[in-house]
Design a protein around this motif. Structure first.
Motif, PDB file in Angstrom:
ATOM      1  N   ASP A   1       0.812  -1.064  -0.254  1.00 25.74           N
ATOM      2  CA  ASP A   1       0.124   0.033   0.129  1.00 25.74           C
ATOM      3  C   ASP A   1       0.892   1.280   0.073  1.00 25.74           C
ATOM      4  OD1 ASP A   1      -2.102  -1.713   0.080  1.00 25.74           O
ATOM      5  OD2 ASP A   1      -2.387  -1.378   2.261  1.00 25.74           O
ATOM      6  N   LEU A   2       0.644   2.188  -0.920  1.00 20.22           N
ATOM      7  CA  LEU A   2       1.543   3.252  -1.109  1.00 20.22           C
ATOM      8  C   LEU A   2       0.474   4.441  -0.856  1.00 20.22           C
ATOM      9  CD1 LEU A   2       4.303   4.631  -1.864  1.00 20.22           C
ATOM     10  CD2 LEU A   2       3.596   4.472  -4.216  1.00 20.22           C
ATOM     11  N   LYS A   3       1.159   5.522  -0.091  1.00 18.78           N
ATOM     12  CA  LYS A   3       0.525   6.687  -0.061  1.00 18.78           C
ATOM     13  C   LYS A   3       1.395   7.842   0.047  1.00 18.78           C
ATOM     14  CE  LYS A   3      -3.020   5.079   3.398  1.00 18.78           C
ATOM     15  NZ  LYS A   3      -4.308   5.219   2.509  1.00 18.78           N
ATOM     16  N   ALA A   4       1.003   8.981  -0.773  1.00 17.81           N
ATOM     17  CA  ALA A   4       2.056   9.947  -0.976  1.00 17.81           C
ATOM     18  C   ALA A   4       1.386  11.467  -0.920  1.00 17.81           C
ATOM     19  CB  ALA A   4       2.588   9.810  -2.559  1.00 17.81           C
ATOM     20  N   SER A   5       2.200  12.423  -0.223  1.00 13.31           N
ATOM     21  CA  SER A   5       1.611  13.786  -0.286  1.00 13.31           C
ATOM     22  C   SER A   5       2.853  14.516  -0.669  1.00 13.31           C
ATOM     23  CB  SER A   5       1.260  14.014   1.322  1.00 13.31           C
ATOM     24  OG  SER A   5       2.187  14.011   2.049  1.00 13.31           O
ATOM     25  N   GLN A   6       2.438  15.887  -0.892  1.00 13.95           N
ATOM     26  CA  GLN A   6       3.282  17.044  -1.160  1.00 13.95           C
ATOM     27  C   GLN A   6       3.247  18.016  -0.406  1.00 13.95           C
ATOM     28  OE1 GLN A   6       3.055  18.485  -5.248  1.00 13.95           O
ATOM     29  NE2 GLN A   6       4.890  19.791  -5.189  1.00 13.95           N
ATOM     30  N   ASP A   7       4.386  18.774   0.052  1.00  8.04           N
ATOM     31  CA  ASP A   7       4.298  19.802   1.186  1.00  8.04           C
ATOM     32  C   ASP A   7       3.418  20.946   0.405  1.00  8.04           C
ATOM     33  OD1 ASP A   7       5.940  21.412   3.253  1.00  8.04           O
ATOM     34  OD2 ASP A   7       5.845  22.530   1.784  1.00  8.04           O
TER      35      ASP A   7
ATOM     36  N   THR B   1      -7.699   4.068  -4.291  1.00  2.00           N
ATOM     37  CA  THR B   1      -8.781   4.495  -3.843  1.00  2.00           C
ATOM     38  C   THR B   1      -8.704   5.964  -3.562  1.00  2.00           C
ATOM     39  OG1 THR B   1      -7.489   4.201  -1.569  1.00  2.00           O
ATOM     40  CG2 THR B   1      -9.075   2.376  -2.092  1.00  2.00           C
ATOM     41  N   ARG B   2      -9.632   6.680  -3.025  1.00  2.00           N
ATOM     42  CA  ARG B   2      -9.673   8.130  -2.891  1.00  2.00           C
ATOM     43  C   ARG B   2      -8.690   8.581  -1.706  1.00  2.00           C
ATOM     44  NH1 ARG B   2     -13.199  12.163  -4.541  1.00  2.00           N
ATOM     45  NH2 ARG B   2     -13.066  14.175  -3.059  1.00  2.00           N
ATOM     46  N   PRO B   3      -7.833   9.341  -2.143  1.00  2.00           N
ATOM     47  CA  PRO B   3      -6.779   9.791  -0.885  1.00  2.00           C
ATOM     48  C   PRO B   3      -7.694  10.598   0.122  1.00  2.00           C
ATOM     49  CG  PRO B   3      -5.906  10.265  -3.217  1.00  2.00           C
ATOM     50  CD  PRO B   3      -7.409  10.009  -3.265  1.00  2.00           C
TER      51      PRO B   3
ATOM     52  N   PHE C   1      -2.113  12.864  -2.060  1.00  2.00           N
ATOM     53  CA  PHE C   1      -2.653  12.913  -3.600  1.00  2.00           C
ATOM     54  C   PHE C   1      -2.758  11.535  -4.149  1.00  2.00           C
ATOM     55  CE2 PHE C   1       2.032  13.373  -3.886  1.00  2.00           C
ATOM     56  CZ  PHE C   1       2.435  12.460  -5.158  1.00  2.00           C
ATOM     57  N   LEU C   2      -2.193  10.569  -3.388  1.00  2.47           N
ATOM     58  CA  LEU C   2      -2.007   9.212  -4.077  1.00  2.47           C
ATOM     59  C   LEU C   2      -2.493   8.169  -2.925  1.00  2.47           C
ATOM     60  CD1 LEU C   2      -1.259   7.245  -6.093  1.00  2.47           C
ATOM     61  CD2 LEU C   2       1.113   7.206  -4.941  1.00  2.47           C
ATOM     62  N   SER C   3      -3.339   7.172  -3.001  1.00  5.54           N
ATOM     63  CA  SER C   3      -3.543   6.245  -2.213  1.00  5.54           C
ATOM     64  C   SER C   3      -3.968   4.958  -3.116  1.00  5.54           C
ATOM     65  CB  SER C   3      -4.997   6.639  -1.269  1.00  5.54           C
ATOM     66  OG  SER C   3      -5.160   5.322  -0.604  1.00  5.54           O
ATOM     67  N   VAL C   4      -2.965   3.879  -3.134  1.00  5.33           N
ATOM     68  CA  VAL C   4      -3.101   2.929  -3.922  1.00  5.33           C
ATOM     69  C   VAL C   4      -2.428   1.707  -3.462  1.00  5.33           C
ATOM     70  CG1 VAL C   4      -0.802   3.575  -5.290  1.00  5.33           C
ATOM     71  CG2 VAL C   4      -2.467   2.301  -6.607  1.00  5.33           C
ATOM     72  N   SER C   5      -3.132   0.562  -3.845  1.00  7.07           N
ATOM     73  CA  SER C   5      -2.683  -0.705  -3.410  1.00  7.07           C
ATOM     74  C   SER C   5      -2.001  -1.434  -4.717  1.00  7.07           C
ATOM     75  CB  SER C   5      -3.673  -1.614  -2.675  1.00  7.07           C
ATOM     76  OG  SER C   5      -3.872  -1.017  -1.537  1.00  7.07           O
ATOM     77  N   PHE C   6      -0.797  -2.295  -4.455  1.00  5.45           N
ATOM     78  CA  PHE C   6      -0.370  -3.109  -5.823  1.00  5.45           C
ATOM     79  C   PHE C   6      -0.444  -4.654  -5.236  1.00  5.45           C
ATOM     80  CE2 PHE C   6       1.398   1.084  -5.841  1.00  5.45           C
ATOM     81  CZ  PHE C   6       1.419   1.576  -7.270  1.00  5.45           C
TER      82      PHE C   6
END
Length: 238
Positions: free
Chosen positions: A113-119, A187-189, A194-199
């Motif tokens: 599961d990967l989540k990512a954000s930007q300052d 999925t909706r972050p 800006f990112l919520s995704v499962s691989f």
């Protein structure tokens, strides 16, 4: 008696569950229900409603992780229950082809599961630097020469730019990792992400997936926060 149903596996799975407890207070004993080539891991369900506490979810996760360590597992939703063992057996028989097909597709795979954000300040700076319209509105708001509609228009423009940029960023990350995943579930972050995704990643692609994710995080720089969780049982791909 009603039962909690944790997972479905093939019957030849080692099923090393003897030292694990099931959910419930006091903890319940794990056992299996079999039908044809399939097997379900279950435990008795107490009469009262299952509490949704950390101990309960921890017990559920330990079962999934132990099964994943020894073979292929199809985890069911936390708290899933059935009226009794016979109902579980009938479900295994009625949906045998479906469950066997899903287990086959999960074989040798784990979930990341990967989540990512930007300052946010970094993102705003990029927008004001690269969008002439946003920069012009921002200057007018700051020097007090704008009309009353300028600030709302600036907020809307920044919101539109933010959505477009974050969508492009998310797409770029997913496409870079797509070659190493058998399946992807976005999925909706939440919040600033800006990112919520499962691989769903095959063990043969595991090292390449991890190396590529780490490279992406380094390339995008300090203003980005990448949070990778895994390897996990395939919760998003059941």
């Amino acid at each position: 008696m009603a039962v909690h149903v944790y997972s479905i596996t093939f019957k030849d799975h080692p099923l090393r569950l003897g030292d694990l407890d099931g959910v419930g207070t006091p903890p319940t004993r794990l056992r299996t229900v079999s039908a044809g080539p399939l097997c379900a891991v279950v435990s008795d369900a107490p009469d009262e409603e299952l509490p949704l506490g950390q101990r309960e979810f921890g017990a559920y996760e330990e079962v999934q992780k132990r099964l994943m360590a020894d073979g292929t597992v199809l985890p069911l939703t936390f708290g899933y229950s059935a009226p009794d063992d016979e109902a579980v057996r009938l479900a295994l028989e009625a949906r045998a082809d479906e469950f066997a097909d899903r287990l086959g597709k999960l074989e040798g795979c784990v979930e990341y599961d990967l989540k990512a954000s930007q300052d946010e300040e970094m993102l705003l700076g990029e927008i004001l630097s690269e969008s002439e319209a946003a920069r012009r509105l921002n200057d007018r708001v700051r020097d007090g020469t704008s009309d009353p509609t300028a600030a709302p228009r600036l907020r809307e423009l920044v919101a539109v730019e933010t959505r477009a940029r974050q969508k492009a960023l998310a797409s770029g990350v997913i496409e870079a990792l797509r070659p190493f995943a058998r399946e992807i579930d976005s999925t909706r972050p939440d919040g600033a992400d800006f990112l919520s995704v499962s691989f769903l990643v095959n063990e043969e692609q595991d090292e390449l997936f991890l190396a590529t994710e780490l490279s992406l995080a380094h390339q995008m720089g300090e203003g980005f926060d990448f949070r990778l969780d895994g390897p996990l049982p395939p919760y998003s791909f059941r």
